[in-house]
Scaffold this active site. Structure first.
Site, PDB file in Angstrom:
ATOM      1  N   ASP A  45      -3.324  -0.820   8.606  1.00 38.86           N
ATOM      2  CA  ASP A  45      -2.931   0.547   8.283  1.00 38.86           C
ATOM      3  C   ASP A  45      -2.115   0.480   6.987  1.00 38.86           C
ATOM      4  O   ASP A  45      -1.546  -0.561   6.655  1.00 38.86           O
ATOM      5  CB  ASP A  45      -2.092   1.103   9.430  1.00 38.86           C
ATOM      6  CG  ASP A  45      -1.427   2.407   9.083  1.00 38.86           C
ATOM      7  OD1 ASP A  45      -2.143   3.355   8.718  1.00 38.86           O
ATOM      8  OD2 ASP A  45      -0.184   2.472   9.150  1.00 38.86           O
ATOM      9  N   ARG A  76       7.020  13.660   6.179  1.00 41.46           N
ATOM     10  CA  ARG A  76       6.182  12.679   6.871  1.00 41.46           C
ATOM     11  C   ARG A  76       5.679  13.224   8.209  1.00 41.46           C
ATOM     12  O   ARG A  76       4.508  13.054   8.568  1.00 41.46           O
ATOM     13  CB  ARG A  76       6.968  11.381   7.084  1.00 41.46           C
ATOM     14  CG  ARG A  76       6.261  10.312   7.918  1.00 41.46           C
ATOM     15  CD  ARG A  76       4.949   9.893   7.323  1.00 41.46           C
ATOM     16  NE  ARG A  76       4.401   8.725   8.016  1.00 41.46           N
ATOM     17  CZ  ARG A  76       3.157   8.286   7.878  1.00 41.46           C
ATOM     18  NH1 ARG A  76       2.310   8.924   7.078  1.00 41.46           N
ATOM     19  NH2 ARG A  76       2.737   7.224   8.538  1.00 41.46           N
TER      20      ARG A  76
END
Length: 260
Positions: A45, A76
């Site tokens: 990731d 975020r």
């Protein structure tokens, strides 16, 4: 979705990310990598795993004194939330647009004056996010062991290429794989299937690495051997039934686990 947002916000104020004092552990004492010698590739990731999304906090605080941490955390959280919502709605926008949408929402919510210039500066900062200190040495050691390495991310292709180049790790990667190919975000199983297709290697020989435990569960559900980089010591694993094969606290812990 609430868990994703809460995790992101908690990480914004955590001082324990990447602590070298943490010890390697396992999600389950009985859990072992079935055959570590068979792992021929590790797929990572990007955001939160290789690239520190909260390295942007200093710029947020420079542009909005006293509001940097709140903006970075909400930004975020909304970025993750919008990726899930758009997948469920079947209304795809690429991650660059989702990132901008999350920024605009967060600024409005926090009543910050986000001018066009400030928006551009913050968005451009996403192209050169700092990498965690364990990333480059960890990837170098894994590469020296003969493993194939790749990124598999929600990120838009140009975003990922720019961040990898800025971090000095682009030449260590065999592939940079974006969800843009399938127009749906993690944790859709369609995303994780891209790893085997791109690397031309059996799913059983691929390890997936993420600091986002929901992502780890998504990969496990899709049939990949998963590794959780637990960057915040107090963060518990998700209750999603597909835990990591092993839990570590730095990418530099991985070479010993996958050595044949």
């Amino acid at each position: 979705m609430k868990t994703l947002a809460a995790t992101a916000a908690a990480r914004a104020v955590s001082n324990s990310r990447g602590s070298s004092a943490m010890q390697t552990s396992t999600t389950n004492p009985e859990s072992r990598i079935p055959n570590p010698g068979r792992i021929g590739a590790l797929v990572f990731d990007a955001y939160g795993t290789l690239f520190d999304v909260f390295s942007i906090t200093s710029l947020c605080d420079q542009l909005f004194p006293g509001g940097g941490t709140a903006l970075a955390g909400m930004w975020r959280a909304k970025q993750l939330q919008y990726s899930v919502l758009r997948s469920l709605m079947n209304r795809y926008k690429d991650f660059w647009q989702i990132t901008q949408d999350g920024l605009m929402y967060s600024a409005q919510s926090l009543k910050l004056d986000l001018t066009a210039d400030k928006r551009t500066r913050l968005m451009d900062a996403y192209l050169t996010l700092a990498s965690f200190p364990d990333v480059k040495p960890g990837l170098q050691r894994l590469k020296a062991q003969g493993l194939r390495l790749a990124i598999l991310s929600n990120g838009e292709p140009k975003m990922l290429q720019s961040a990898a180049t800025s971090a000095g790790i682009a030449d260590l990667l065999d592939a940079i794989i974006s969800v843009d190919e399938v127009k749906v975000f993690k944790p859709s199983p369609r995303v994780y299937e891209l790893a085997s297709a791109h690397l031309n290697i059996a799913k059983s020989e691929i390890g997936f690495v993420s600091s986002n435990n929901w992502d780890v569960n998504g990969a496990g559900s899709a049939g990949l051997t998963s590794f959780w980089i637990q960057r915040a010591a107090a963060e518990p694993p998700e209750e999603l039934d597909y835990p990591a094969a092993r839990v570590v606290h730095a990418i530099t812990d991985l070479p010993a686990l996958v050595r044949g």
